[in-house]
Design an enzyme around this catalytic site. Structure first.
Site: not given
Ligand code: ADP
Length: 191
Positions: A14, A134, A145, A128, A89
């Site tokens: 994404k 990270r 996750r 990654r 999400r």
């Molecule tokens: P990825 O999709 O690669 O797991 P993101 O960078 O989108 O990573 O998100 C990293 C973390 O940030 C998630 O595992 C969660 O803890 C938090 N997070 C991000 N966006 C949301 C959201 N919309 N609602 C709840 N938690 C979120």
């Protein structure tokens, strides 16, 4: 105005595709993951709390991320449209987003779901973690996750499907080919 949700599991690409979409279509990028990581880095009270969830692979509470989105929307009245990356999400977040956009009379136009099988996701996320350091890209956290994704996030696809907004794009292949497939969906929706 054109509002796009880029949907998909962690590691589906994404963030990478968002960059391409922004430069091609001039949308404003809103990544809740990026905003949260900035809060963590700045050690704000919100960031300190959110870090605990993030480091365990749990979601940050809905009201926290919905508040962040609301201020981002308000901060950019000039935007031609937004691309939502990593949000919504949960179904509650999707419903809240619809309400926020209703006020602005600019609904979500299109939801693109990037389809990548689980084996490939884990491989990408582990890599990654090695490349970027990270802290949530370790095998144990990645597993949680993906579990959270299946339990809480996958139903968001059904929500948008019911609203007739969901289209799928195969997320395996070259970045350029995937972007072409995404562009075609956007062009079709704009037409
Ligand atoms: P990825 O999709 O690669 O797991 P993101 O960078 O989108 O990573 O998100 C990293 C973390 O940030 C998630 O595992 C969660 O803890 C938090 N997070 C991000 N966006 C949301 C959201 N919309 N609602 C709840 N938690 C979120």
């Amino acid at each position: 105005m054109f509002n796009l949700v880029l949907f998909g599991p962690p590691g589906s690409g994404k963030g990478t595709q968002s960059e391409n979409i922004i430069s091609q279509f001039g949308l404003l990028h809103i990544s809740t993951g990026d905003i949260l990581r900035a809060e963590v880095a700045a050690e704000t009270p919100l960031g300190v709390e959110a870090k605990k969830n993030m480091d365990n692979g749990e979601l940050v509470p809905d009201e926290v991320v919905i508040g962040m989105i609301s201020s981002k929307l308000d901060a950019h009245p000039e935007a031609k449209g937004f691309i939502f990356d990593g949000f919504p999400r949960t179904v509650a977040q999707a419903e809240a987003l619809d309400k926020l956009l209703e006020f602005k009379n600019n609904p979500i136009n299109l939801v693109i779901s990037l389809e990548v099988k689980e084996e490939e996701l884990i491989k990408r996320l582990v890599q990654r973690g090695i490349d970027s350091g990270r802290s949530d890209d370790t095998e144990e956290v990645i597993t949680n996750r993906i579990k959270q994704y299946h339990e809480k996030t996958a139903p968001v696809a059904d929500f948008y499907k019911e609203h007739g907004k969901l289209v799928s794009v195969e997320g395996i292949g070259s970045i350029g080919d995937i972007f072409e497939a995404i562009s075609a969906k956007i062009e079709h929706s704009l037409a």
